[in-house]
Design an enzyme around this catalytic site. Sequence first.
Site, PDB file in Angstrom:
ATOM      1  N   ASN A  43       0.838  -1.200   0.000  1.00 24.67           N
ATOM      2  CA  ASN A  43       0.000   0.000   0.000  1.00 24.67           C
ATOM      3  C   ASN A  43       0.871   1.248   0.000  1.00 24.67           C
ATOM      4  O   ASN A  43       1.913   1.313   0.649  1.00 24.67           O
ATOM      5  CB  ASN A  43      -0.993  -0.004   1.164  1.00 24.67           C
ATOM      6  CG  ASN A  43      -0.383  -0.251   2.518  1.00 24.67           C
ATOM      7  OD1 ASN A  43       0.559  -1.011   2.665  1.00 24.67           O
ATOM      8  ND2 ASN A  43      -0.917   0.386   3.542  1.00 24.67           N
ATOM      9  N   GLU A  56      -3.098  -4.687  -3.041  1.00 25.15           N
ATOM     10  CA  GLU A  56      -3.626  -5.655  -4.017  1.00 25.15           C
ATOM     11  C   GLU A  56      -3.644  -5.067  -5.431  1.00 25.15           C
ATOM     12  O   GLU A  56      -3.290  -5.736  -6.404  1.00 25.15           O
ATOM     13  CB  GLU A  56      -5.064  -6.060  -3.657  1.00 25.15           C
ATOM     14  CG  GLU A  56      -5.205  -6.775  -2.335  1.00 25.15           C
ATOM     15  CD  GLU A  56      -5.436  -5.846  -1.150  1.00 25.15           C
ATOM     16  OE1 GLU A  56      -4.854  -4.727  -1.137  1.00 25.15           O
ATOM     17  OE2 GLU A  56      -6.166  -6.227  -0.245  1.00 25.15           O
ATOM     18  N   CYS A  87     -10.378  -4.923   0.390  1.00 19.74           N
ATOM     19  CA  CYS A  87     -11.477  -3.942   0.356  1.00 19.74           C
ATOM     20  C   CYS A  87     -12.341  -4.175  -0.886  1.00 19.74           C
ATOM     21  O   CYS A  87     -11.936  -4.860  -1.831  1.00 19.74           O
ATOM     22  CB  CYS A  87     -10.915  -2.522   0.380  1.00 19.74           C
ATOM     23  SG  CYS A  87     -10.294  -1.961  -1.210  1.00 19.74           S
ATOM     24  N   CYS A  90     -10.804  -3.259  -4.356  1.00 17.25           N
ATOM     25  CA  CYS A  90      -9.831  -4.245  -4.858  1.00 17.25           C
ATOM     26  C   CYS A  90     -10.528  -5.513  -5.332  1.00 17.25           C
ATOM     27  O   CYS A  90     -10.110  -6.126  -6.314  1.00 17.25           O
ATOM     28  CB  CYS A  90      -8.791  -4.559  -3.788  1.00 17.25           C
ATOM     29  SG  CYS A  90      -7.652  -3.179  -3.546  1.00 17.25           S
TER      30      CYS A  90
HETATM   31  N1  THU Z   1      -5.280  -1.263   2.399  1.00 23.08           N
HETATM   32  C1  THU Z   1      -4.760  -2.160   1.512  1.00 23.08           C
HETATM   33  O1  THU Z   1      -3.589  -2.051   1.127  1.00 23.08           O
HETATM   34  N2  THU Z   1      -5.552  -3.154   1.073  1.00 23.08           N
HETATM   35  C2  THU Z   1      -6.875  -3.319   1.413  1.00 23.08           C
HETATM   36  O2  THU Z   1      -7.527  -4.210   0.912  1.00 23.08           O
HETATM   37  C3  THU Z   1      -7.492  -2.407   2.380  1.00 23.08           C
HETATM   38  C4  THU Z   1      -6.639  -1.307   2.883  1.00 23.08           C
HETATM   39  C5  THU Z   1      -4.426  -0.172   2.875  1.00 23.08           C
HETATM   40  C6  THU Z   1      -4.831   1.198   2.414  1.00 23.08           C
HETATM   41  C7  THU Z   1      -4.301   2.072   3.524  1.00 23.08           C
HETATM   42  O3  THU Z   1      -2.946   2.379   3.234  1.00 23.08           O
HETATM   43  C8  THU Z   1      -4.329   1.200   4.752  1.00 23.08           C
HETATM   44  O4  THU Z   1      -4.467  -0.146   4.291  1.00 23.08           O
HETATM   45  C9  THU Z   1      -5.451   1.499   5.713  1.00 23.08           C
HETATM   46  O5  THU Z   1      -6.662   1.554   5.080  1.00 23.08           O
END
Ligand code: THU
Length: 126
Positions: A43, A56, A87, A90
């Site tokens: 992320n 993702e 989420c 994604c």
């Molecule tokens: N995040 C992801 O990388 N993947 C997900 O499926 C949900 C959230 C990250 C985004 C943000 O940097 C942090 O998690 C908190 O939401």
Amino acid sequence: MDKSKELAKAAEKVALNAYSPFSGFKVGAAIITESGEIFTGCNVENSSYGLTVCAERIALFNAVTAGHKKFSEIVIYTNTDKAFYPCGACRQVLAEFNPELEVTIICNNGKETINLQELLPKQFRL
Ligand code: THU
């Protein structure tokens, strides 16, 4: 090392590269193509919060950028006791390429594999 171990290791390793100064939450993702190649993503947050991109999607877009369009599994890793599922955004983006992608969630308490069809039934498709 077998492919599923390699995929899990890649997701764990790339989580360390997360840029998440705002949430402090590090996510690593590794996606494997049908031909067995692995692409990773973490992320990447932004001070304009809505511009943050999840691990993702970065893994998937890395693979697509390299010319791949067929995927069999994605592993999502967090160094947490609780398991975190991908989420909604994604899920939809992953479903574009394989609505039946295997999604493996790894945390400190183990791992679970669930089909994307179960995570996102009746997805939007043109
Ligand atoms: N995040 C992801 O990388 N993947 C997900 O499926 C949900 C959230 C990250 C985004 C943000 O940097 C942090 O998690 C908190 O939401």
